[in-house]
Design a protein around this motif. Structure first.
Motif, mmCIF file in Angstrom:
data_model
loop_
_atom_site.group_PDB
_atom_site.id
_atom_site.type_symbol
_atom_site.label_atom_id
_atom_site.label_comp_id
_atom_site.label_asym_id
_atom_site.label_seq_id
_atom_site.Cartn_x
_atom_site.Cartn_y
_atom_site.Cartn_z
ATOM 1 N N SER A 22 -68.110 30.872 25.052
ATOM 2 C CA SER A 22 -67.639 32.241 25.249
ATOM 3 C C SER A 22 -68.161 32.829 26.553
ATOM 4 N N SER A 23 -69.462 32.703 26.795
ATOM 5 C CA SER A 23 -70.036 33.267 28.019
ATOM 6 C C SER A 23 -69.537 32.522 29.250
ATOM 7 N N GLY A 24 -69.364 31.206 29.123
ATOM 8 C CA GLY A 24 -68.865 30.414 30.244
ATOM 9 C C GLY A 24 -67.457 30.813 30.651
ATOM 10 N N MET A 25 -66.590 31.076 29.680
ATOM 11 C CA MET A 25 -65.237 31.497 30.001
ATOM 12 C C MET A 25 -65.228 32.866 30.676
ATOM 13 N N MET A 26 -66.067 33.777 30.195
ATOM 14 C CA MET A 26 -66.076 35.120 30.771
ATOM 15 C C MET A 26 -66.648 35.141 32.187
ATOM 16 N N GLU A 27 -67.357 34.092 32.579
ATOM 17 C CA GLU A 27 -67.873 34.007 33.947
ATOM 18 C C GLU A 27 -66.751 33.921 34.976
ATOM 19 N N HIS A 28 -65.546 33.550 34.517
ATOM 20 C CA HIS A 28 -64.427 33.410 35.449
ATOM 21 C C HIS A 28 -63.750 34.745 35.755
ATOM 22 N N ALA A 29 -64.126 35.802 35.040
ATOM 23 C CA ALA A 29 -63.479 37.105 35.252
ATOM 24 C C ALA A 29 -63.671 37.641 36.669
ATOM 25 N N PRO A 30 -64.882 37.597 37.257
ATOM 26 C CA PRO A 30 -65.025 38.106 38.629
ATOM 27 C C PRO A 30 -64.135 37.373 39.640
ATOM 28 N N ALA A 31 -64.033 36.047 39.502
ATOM 29 C CA ALA A 31 -63.172 35.290 40.414
ATOM 30 C C ALA A 31 -61.710 35.672 40.212
ATOM 31 N N THR A 32 -61.334 35.927 38.966
ATOM 32 C CA THR A 32 -59.964 36.357 38.674
ATOM 33 C C THR A 32 -59.689 37.720 39.291
ATOM 34 N N PHE A 33 -60.675 38.605 39.225
ATOM 35 C CA PHE A 33 -60.539 39.925 39.839
ATOM 36 C C PHE A 33 -60.312 39.806 41.345
ATOM 37 N N ARG A 34 -61.112 38.965 41.994
ATOM 38 C CA ARG A 34 -60.948 38.776 43.443
ATOM 39 C C ARG A 34 -59.585 38.158 43.762
ATOM 40 N N TYR A 35 -59.151 37.239 42.909
ATOM 41 C CA TYR A 35 -57.835 36.613 43.086
ATOM 42 C C TYR A 35 -56.729 37.654 42.959
ATOM 43 N N MET A 36 -56.853 38.534 41.970
ATOM 44 C CA MET A 36 -55.858 39.581 41.752
ATOM 45 C C MET A 36 -55.736 40.507 42.961
ATOM 46 N N LEU A 37 -56.871 40.803 43.590
ATOM 47 C CA LEU A 37 -56.857 41.739 44.713
ATOM 48 C C LEU A 37 -56.058 41.215 45.901
ATOM 49 N N LEU A 38 -55.868 39.897 45.969
ATOM 50 C CA LEU A 38 -55.139 39.299 47.089
ATOM 51 C C LEU A 38 -53.658 39.087 46.783
ATOM 52 N N LEU A 39 -53.247 39.355 45.548
ATOM 53 C CA LEU A 39 -51.844 39.177 45.196
ATOM 54 C C LEU A 39 -50.997 40.287 45.816
ATOM 55 N N PRO A 40 -49.801 39.968 46.320
ATOM 56 C CA PRO A 40 -48.937 40.996 46.927
ATOM 57 C C PRO A 40 -48.656 42.168 45.983
ATOM 58 N N LYS A 41 -48.471 41.863 44.684
ATOM 59 C CA LYS A 41 -48.179 42.937 43.730
ATOM 60 C C LYS A 41 -49.345 43.912 43.624
#
Length: 228
Positions: A22-41
């Motif tokens: 559970s904790s390992g999966m949630m560690e990916h949230a910050p990277a997902t946030f940074r990825y989202m910020l670069l999306l055109p939408k």
């Protein structure tokens, strides 16, 4: 470097394994946030919201506040795909690991143990509908605690799965990981896994979060040699 051993999962490991997963999966949230910020939408949204706020209210301060709360909302939404995945797994294969993995023919689940504590996990399940002429094992839930990374534990766990698959007569080991998990992608490619497919994963927040999931295959040489 503290010594570790890899062994088969036991019932007493359940809480530690679930907590690490559970904790390992949630560690990916910050990277997902940074990825989202670069999306055109997302960039369009971050531009449109303050502009609309200024045009309707005439307040630049309100526009800045609106961007702040929008970024906060996006950060919370970045956690959503991983929360959903954890919840799904805890209701399916991770609910009873012994039943799902250890007691299932052709499957298994391992933990890495160091100092009497579980510091890594990995599982393998047979693919139900493999390509014609193939017998495939799918790797699941590779995870190493943050305090024990950089010691080769992840590689050792993957090697354990590969050896098990060879011993069980599998032709391939397959797995899927998202484009967000760059360290995992680097590890799998370094160990000889080949990219064999890619598709888009869409979360419940459909308009905002869409990212690629990569399919990897590790074919055993003897299996390739004897293919018709």
């Amino acid at each position: 470097m503290a010594p570790y051993q890899i062994r088969q999962y036991k019932e007493r490991d359940h809480k530690a394994v679930v907590d690490m997963f559970s904790s390992g999966m949630m560690e990916h949230a910050p990277a997902t946030f940074r990825y989202m910020l670069l999306l055109p939408k997302t960039l369009l949204l971050l531009s449109a919201v303050p502009l609309t706020t200024v045009l309707t209210s005439g307040s630049w301060l309100l526009a800045v506040v609106s961007v702040f709360f929008l970024l906060l909302l996006l950060r919370l939404l970045a956690r959503q795909p991983f929360k959903e995945y954890v919840a799904l797994c805890l209701q399916t294969d991770m609910a009873d690991i012994t039943k799902s993995y250890v007691n299932r023919h052709g499957a298994c689940f391992w933990v890495a143990e160091s100092g009497g504590q579980v510091v890594g996990t990995v599982g393998g399940l047979p693919v139900d509908d493999p390509p014609l002429g193939r017998k495939q094992l799918q790797l699941f839930h590779l995870s190493v605690s943050s305090q024990h990374r950089g010691q080769g534990i992840a590689k050792a766990l993957v090697r354990t799965v590969l050896q098990f698959a060879r011993d069980q007569g599998y032709t391939d080991v397959v797995l899927e990981t998202s484009i967000i998990q760059q360290s995992a992608i680097t590890l799998y490619e370094a160990m000889g896994f080949q990219r064999t497919g890619k598709y888009s994963e869409v979360s419940i927040i459909k308009w905002l979060i869409t990212f690629s999931v990569i399919h990897f295959t590790y074919p055993f040489p003897c299996a390739q040699k004897h293919e018709p």
